[in-house]
Write a protein that holds these residues in place. Structure first.
Motif, mmCIF file in Angstrom:
data_model
loop_
_atom_site.group_PDB
_atom_site.id
_atom_site.type_symbol
_atom_site.label_atom_id
_atom_site.label_comp_id
_atom_site.label_asym_id
_atom_site.label_seq_id
_atom_site.Cartn_x
_atom_site.Cartn_y
_atom_site.Cartn_z
ATOM 1 N N VAL A 136 0.846 -1.202 0.000
ATOM 2 C CA VAL A 136 0.000 0.000 0.000
ATOM 3 C C VAL A 136 0.874 1.243 0.000
ATOM 4 O O VAL A 136 0.639 2.191 -0.752
ATOM 5 C CB VAL A 136 -0.946 -0.012 1.233
ATOM 6 N N SER A 137 1.930 1.242 0.815
ATOM 7 C CA SER A 137 2.737 2.467 0.849
ATOM 8 C C SER A 137 3.581 2.612 -0.411
ATOM 9 O O SER A 137 3.759 3.733 -0.894
ATOM 10 C CB SER A 137 3.533 2.614 2.145
ATOM 11 N N ALA A 138 4.049 1.516 -1.003
ATOM 12 C CA ALA A 138 4.822 1.627 -2.251
ATOM 13 C C ALA A 138 3.945 2.183 -3.379
ATOM 14 O O ALA A 138 4.399 3.011 -4.192
ATOM 15 C CB ALA A 138 5.390 0.269 -2.651
ATOM 16 N N PHE A 139 2.701 1.749 -3.427
ATOM 17 C CA PHE A 139 1.784 2.230 -4.473
ATOM 18 C C PHE A 139 1.529 3.731 -4.295
ATOM 19 O O PHE A 139 1.670 4.511 -5.238
ATOM 20 C CB PHE A 139 0.475 1.442 -4.402
ATOM 21 N N GLY A 140 1.194 4.132 -3.080
ATOM 22 C CA GLY A 140 0.932 5.545 -2.806
ATOM 23 C C GLY A 140 2.153 6.410 -3.075
ATOM 24 O O GLY A 140 2.050 7.501 -3.650
ATOM 25 N N LYS A 141 3.326 5.904 -2.685
ATOM 26 C CA LYS A 141 4.558 6.679 -2.874
ATOM 27 C C LYS A 141 4.855 6.866 -4.358
ATOM 28 O O LYS A 141 5.169 7.966 -4.808
ATOM 29 C CB LYS A 141 5.717 5.952 -2.180
ATOM 30 N N PRO A 148 4.818 6.676 -13.648
ATOM 31 C CA PRO A 148 3.763 6.164 -14.525
ATOM 32 C C PRO A 148 2.953 5.097 -13.768
ATOM 33 O O PRO A 148 3.490 4.374 -12.927
ATOM 34 C CB PRO A 148 4.523 5.516 -15.688
ATOM 35 N N GLU A 149 1.690 5.030 -14.121
ATOM 36 C CA GLU A 149 0.783 4.134 -13.405
ATOM 37 C C GLU A 149 1.299 2.687 -13.393
ATOM 38 O O GLU A 149 1.233 1.998 -12.380
ATOM 39 C CB GLU A 149 -0.566 4.218 -14.098
ATOM 40 N N SER A 150 1.825 2.226 -14.529
ATOM 41 C CA SER A 150 2.291 0.836 -14.594
ATOM 42 C C SER A 150 3.410 0.595 -13.587
ATOM 43 O O SER A 150 3.460 -0.458 -12.942
ATOM 44 C CB SER A 150 2.775 0.504 -16.009
ATOM 45 N N GLU A 151 4.277 1.599 -13.427
ATOM 46 C CA GLU A 151 5.372 1.445 -12.452
ATOM 47 C C GLU A 151 4.838 1.402 -11.029
ATOM 48 O O GLU A 151 5.388 0.701 -10.170
ATOM 49 C CB GLU A 151 6.377 2.600 -12.582
ATOM 50 N N ALA A 152 3.776 2.161 -10.772
ATOM 51 C CA ALA A 152 3.182 2.153 -9.433
ATOM 52 C C ALA A 152 2.629 0.762 -9.112
ATOM 53 O O ALA A 152 2.823 0.237 -8.006
ATOM 54 C CB ALA A 152 2.091 3.210 -9.334
ATOM 55 N N PHE A 153 1.963 0.141 -10.098
ATOM 56 C CA PHE A 153 1.441 -1.212 -9.871
ATOM 57 C C PHE A 153 2.587 -2.208 -9.681
ATOM 58 O O PHE A 153 2.505 -3.118 -8.851
ATOM 59 C CB PHE A 153 0.530 -1.644 -11.024
ATOM 60 N N ARG A 210 -4.736 -1.813 -18.843
ATOM 61 C CA ARG A 210 -4.532 -0.366 -18.815
ATOM 62 C C ARG A 210 -3.254 0.037 -19.521
ATOM 63 O O ARG A 210 -2.620 1.040 -19.204
ATOM 64 C CB ARG A 210 -4.545 0.131 -17.368
ATOM 65 N N ARG A 211 -2.888 -0.738 -20.505
ATOM 66 C CA ARG A 211 -1.655 -0.484 -21.255
ATOM 67 C C ARG A 211 -1.651 0.911 -21.876
ATOM 68 O O ARG A 211 -0.625 1.529 -22.028
ATOM 69 C CB ARG A 211 -1.532 -1.542 -22.359
#
Ligand code: ADP
Ligand code: MG
Length: 213
Positions: A136-141, A148-153, A210-211
């Motif tokens: 959760v914290s890695a995604f939010g950070k 980019p969204e893909s990197e967040a996932f 979501r590509r």
């Protein structure tokens, strides 16, 4: 991310749980009662049936149905805990027709808060929280840094896996495994392992659907 996205996530998660069912049960055999894979397989099977039979027009309704199903169909600690996570995440999304990454981050935070409210586990106590909290914290950070969204996932899924691995050296202080005391050290926590699977499925679905984002 609309309700189809969330249904696709749960379908992928159900497949992953089914594929790893015996592995999850073996992890639980080492420090618990050898039912974690069975519990989650039953739970995600029931989620798939419920989603097929029930209208879920919004992301929130998909997650609330999944959570309620887990609470009613899965015995053991993990049913209520995962049920709470999905229900609280779904409630956080309220009735919006589409969730953006930021609101998904908020929903995942609400899910974590629900698990911790019910189970009172903190990080370091060898539970699913040790995979969920860093994810959760890695995604939010990543999102707040403008990744980019893909990197967040990807960061989220990687943090969940690393968190699950890190439970190997921990002593269990919550749940059934805590009865073993120091003998719980040296084994991966089954709930942390399944959290990494479920969040890995979220990443896979996001990268697949979501590509173009
Ligand atoms: P049971 O322990 O009742 O047999 P499961 O085997 O399905 O239930 O799930 C065990 C998992 O539940 C553990 O590996 C751990 O990750 C998680 N768990 C147990 N107690 C707690 C708690 N208080 N907080 C968070 N997670 C917990
Ligand atoms: Mg068990």
């Amino acid at each position: 991310m609309d309700s189809d996205f969330f249904r696709a996530w749960l379908a992928d998660a159900a497949d992953a749980v089914e594929a790893q069912r015996d592995h999850l049960t073996q992890l639980d055999a080492a420090i618990g009662d050898a039912d974690h894979g069975i519990n989650l397989s039953r739970g995600f099977g029931a989620i798939m049936t419920a989603l097929r039979d029930t209208s879920t027009p919004t992301p929130g309704s998909v997650l609330v149905l999944a959570g309620s199903t887990l609470i009613s169909k899965v015995g053991g600690a993990s049913g209520p805990l995962y049920g709470m996570a999905f229900r609280q995440a779904g409630k956080a999304l309220a009735d919006v027709p589409e969730a953006d990454p930021q609101s998904l981050a908020g929903a995942l935070e609400a899910g974590l808060a629900g698990v911790q409210k019910l189970g009172a586990a903190r990080e370091g106590e060898k539970t699913m929280v040790d995979a969920l909290a860093p994810a959760v914290s890695a995604f939010g950070k990543a999102l707040s840094e403008g990744a980019p969204e893909s990197e967040a996932f990807e960061a989220m899924a990687a943090a969940a896996s690393a968190g699950a691995q890190a439970t190997i050296s921990m002593q269990a202080l919550k749940g059934r495994a805590s009865y073993l005391g120091p003998r719980s050290v040296g084994h991966e926590d089954p709930g942390a392992a399944s959290t990494a699977l479920i969040l890995g499925a979220l990443k896979d679905v996001a990268l697949r659907l979501r590509r173009d984002q």
